[in-house]
Scaffold this motif. Structure first.
Motif, PDB file in Angstrom:
ATOM      1  N   PRO A 143       0.770  -1.165  -0.127  1.00 53.60           N
ATOM      2  CA  PRO A 143       0.039   0.070  -0.076  1.00 53.60           C
ATOM      3  C   PRO A 143       0.633   1.272  -0.140  1.00 53.60           C
ATOM      4  CG  PRO A 143      -1.076  -1.636   1.728  1.00 53.60           C
ATOM      5  CD  PRO A 143       0.143  -2.382   1.070  1.00 53.60           C
ATOM      6  N   GLU A 196      -6.220  -0.654  -6.802  1.00 52.86           N
ATOM      7  CA  GLU A 196      -5.735  -0.323  -5.306  1.00 52.86           C
ATOM      8  C   GLU A 196      -4.626  -1.141  -5.179  1.00 52.86           C
ATOM      9  OE1 GLU A 196      -8.849  -1.119  -6.043  1.00 52.86           O
ATOM     10  OE2 GLU A 196      -9.397   0.863  -6.158  1.00 52.86           O
ATOM     11  N   ARG A 197      -4.428  -2.325  -5.650  1.00 54.42           N
ATOM     12  CA  ARG A 197      -3.200  -3.218  -5.272  1.00 54.42           C
ATOM     13  C   ARG A 197      -2.714  -3.721  -6.642  1.00 54.42           C
ATOM     14  NH1 ARG A 197      -1.807  -6.367  -0.838  1.00 54.42           N
ATOM     15  NH2 ARG A 197       0.521  -6.324  -1.050  1.00 54.42           N
ATOM     16  N   THR A 207       2.130   1.678  -3.513  1.00 53.43           N
ATOM     17  CA  THR A 207       1.368   2.108  -4.289  1.00 53.43           C
ATOM     18  C   THR A 207       1.039   3.499  -4.350  1.00 53.43           C
ATOM     19  OG1 THR A 207       0.133  -0.098  -4.353  1.00 53.43           O
ATOM     20  CG2 THR A 207      -0.904   1.858  -5.020  1.00 53.43           C
TER      21      THR A 207
END
Length: 228
Positions: free
Chosen positions: A59, A85-86, A62
């Protein structure tokens, strides 16, 4: 005693005197000095077949890449997986080998990562994981192409599982190395993730192509999971 007999006797005595020390010397030279160490047998390696490794951005990584406007894509035959998101990159495992303790060996991947920002690219291709050094190296194509130890990892051997003809790695944390950070700076002017910070989390799985050595408790048929 005649002169010839004296000469013959003297020659015999001299010969006997010389034979004693020479014979003893040869005997000592031929005798072993003591027990000699037996060379350690070559450690057998179990060979890997095909499999997959999944490298998923953490996270934090990212967010850092998004802030730097750097996008993660894949070099074929690797492919982008995961979610927006990932993001993840799934890379084919093409082979390798490892020892019984999983402390030595190598694993090879086909394809790799392509970090992009506009027309700029940082490509890391032809990956190789080295179990002994804990490094993932690749052919880096940025401003200056070079073979680079791009990621560092430490395998938790308690999570490694051998079953059903496969070896599975369990989760592995992959941190950016100093060389990896330098590669980002070379390509984009700055490294979104600092050296030593975790870039990927992965897992991997691959087939085991050869049985384990005969001294092991069970025959090995296994898959290696090295996905991130």
């Amino acid at each position: 005693m005649s002169a010839p007999r004296r000469l013959l006797t003297t020659a015999c005595v001299t010969a006997l005197a010389l034979t004693g020390p020479l014979g003893g010397g040869f005997a000592l030279a031929g005798a072993p000095d003591g027990p000699r160490p037996v060379p350690a047998p070559q450690e057998e390696l179990t060979r890997l077949g095909t499999g997959t490794g999944n490298f998923c951005l953490t996270p934090g990584a990212t967010r850092a890449l998004a802030k730097a406007h750097v996008r993660l894509t894949a070099i074929r035959p690797a492919r982008v997986t995961g979610t927006r998101e990932r993001p993840c990159v799934t890379v084919p495992i093409t082979g390798g080998a490892f020892n019984r303790a999983v402390t030595r060996g190598e694993m090879y991947f086909d394809g790799g990562f392509d970090f992009t920002r506009g027309a700029r690219h940082l490509r890391v291709n032809h990956l190789k994981a080295d179990l002994a050094t804990g490094r993932v190296s690749g052919d880096v194509r940025g401003a200056r192409p070079a073979r680079t130890a791009f990621l560092a990892f430490e395998l938790d051997r308690k999570q490694v599982r051998l079953a059903s003809g496969k070896i599975n790695s369990g989760r592995i944390a992959f941190a950016l190395t100093d060389q990896g950070a330098a590669s980002f700076r070379s390509a984009f002017g700055a490294a979104p993730v600092k050296a030593g910070d975790q870039l990927f989390e992965g897992v991997g799985s691959a087939e085991v192509r050869a049985p384990q050595p005969s001294h092991t408790q069970r025959p090995a048929q296994q898959t290696l999971d090295v996905s991130q």
